[in-house]
Write a protein that holds these residues in place. Structure first.
Motif, short mmCIF file in Angstrom:
data_model
loop_
_atom_site.label_atom_id
_atom_site.label_comp_id
_atom_site.label_asym_id
_atom_site.label_seq_id
_atom_site.Cartn_x
_atom_site.Cartn_y
_atom_site.Cartn_z
N ARG A 51 39.99 38.64 41.92
CA ARG A 51 38.83 38.45 42.85
C ARG A 51 38.84 37.34 43.73
O ARG A 51 39.41 36.31 43.44
CB ARG A 51 37.65 38.44 41.78
CG ARG A 51 37.43 37.21 41.01
CD ARG A 51 36.23 37.00 40.09
NE ARG A 51 35.83 35.98 39.33
CZ ARG A 51 36.60 35.08 39.23
NH1 ARG A 51 37.76 34.73 39.72
NH2 ARG A 51 35.86 34.04 38.46
N PHE A 100 42.31 33.88 45.62
CA PHE A 100 41.91 34.87 44.63
C PHE A 100 42.24 33.94 43.37
O PHE A 100 43.06 33.33 43.01
CB PHE A 100 42.80 36.08 44.77
CG PHE A 100 42.77 36.99 46.08
CD1 PHE A 100 41.95 37.96 45.74
CD2 PHE A 100 43.05 36.65 47.02
CE1 PHE A 100 41.80 38.70 46.86
CE2 PHE A 100 42.91 37.28 48.18
CZ PHE A 100 42.06 38.45 48.21
N SER A 114 43.10 44.41 48.85
CA SER A 114 42.86 45.76 47.94
C SER A 114 43.79 45.68 46.83
O SER A 114 43.27 46.02 45.56
CB SER A 114 42.91 46.94 48.80
OG SER A 114 42.47 47.96 48.08
N GLU A 125 42.78 43.16 44.35
CA GLU A 125 41.54 43.36 43.72
C GLU A 125 41.66 44.51 42.64
O GLU A 125 41.03 44.56 41.59
CB GLU A 125 40.50 43.67 44.89
CG GLU A 125 40.05 42.41 45.43
CD GLU A 125 39.06 42.87 46.75
OE1 GLU A 125 39.17 43.90 47.17
OE2 GLU A 125 38.63 41.48 47.42
N ASN A 126 42.38 45.73 43.05
CA ASN A 126 42.74 46.75 41.93
C ASN A 126 43.33 46.10 40.90
O ASN A 126 43.32 46.94 39.75
CB ASN A 126 43.34 47.91 42.60
CG ASN A 126 42.59 49.02 43.52
OD1 ASN A 126 41.73 49.51 42.85
ND2 ASN A 126 42.34 48.58 44.92
#
Length: 179
Positions: free
Chosen positions: A104, A38, A96, A99-100
């Motif tokens: 990314r 990420f 998740s 990402e929240n």
């Protein structure tokens, strides 16, 4: 914890495995690892030399999932860096959450890994999909501790394995051309 690590290119693993047996290194595992890396919303880890990943390792009880943060490299000859790991139970929910928070997914790295232990060192024979074959030797040092002795011992172990060149400081992500 500080991870002291050195990696080298490998043509094949046969000669190395013979040497590992000669020095009586213990084979401790075979793994297929899937790493999803990420990038941060506020900085580019390719520029800051950091890494954040979720690693999945299938095992007999299902799979082990580890969230890992790696800090910037601490010297010019090895991949020594601060490392923080935490076991998590759900890859999708962990991804998740990240990402929240604005992180990314940047890339996925898959590899087959044969793992040996020799004294304080872990020796990994990695076959990385679309990248190649590598030998990684790593050991831990405490934060604030001089890691140069551990690094020097790793290079001596590489010599015992017949490897004196082909060292690689770039991460598998960098070798894949992901920035």
């Amino acid at each position: 914890m500080i991870e002291v690590e050195v990696k080298a290119h490998a043509g094949n693993f046969n000669d190395v495995e013979v040497k590992l047996n000669e020095i009586r290194a213990e084979m401790i595992g075979l793994e297929h690892q899937k790493d999803v890396y990420f990038n941060a919303p506020d900085r580019d880890f390719a520029e800051t030399d950091e890494a954040l990943r979720i690693r999945e390792i299938p095992d007999t009880s299902g799979k082990r999932i580890i969230l890992t943060y790696k800090g910037a490299k601490m010297d010019e000859v090895s991949k020594t860096r601060k490392e923080i790991e935490v076991d998590v139970s759900d890859t999708e929910n962990m991804a998740s959450i990240l990402e929240n928070l604005g992180f990314r997914a940047a890339a996925t790295v898959e590899k087959k890994r044969i793992i040996y232990k020799f004294k304080e060192s872990i020796i990994s024979l990695d076959e990385v999909l679309n990248v190649g074959k590598f030998i990684e030797i790593e050991r831990e040092a405490r934060e604030g501790e001089d890691f140069s002795q551990a690094r020097d011992e790793i290079f001596e172990l590489f010599k015992k394995l017949g490897i004196e060149d082909g060292f690689e400081r770039r991460s598998y992500l960098e070798l894949m051309g992901v920035h």
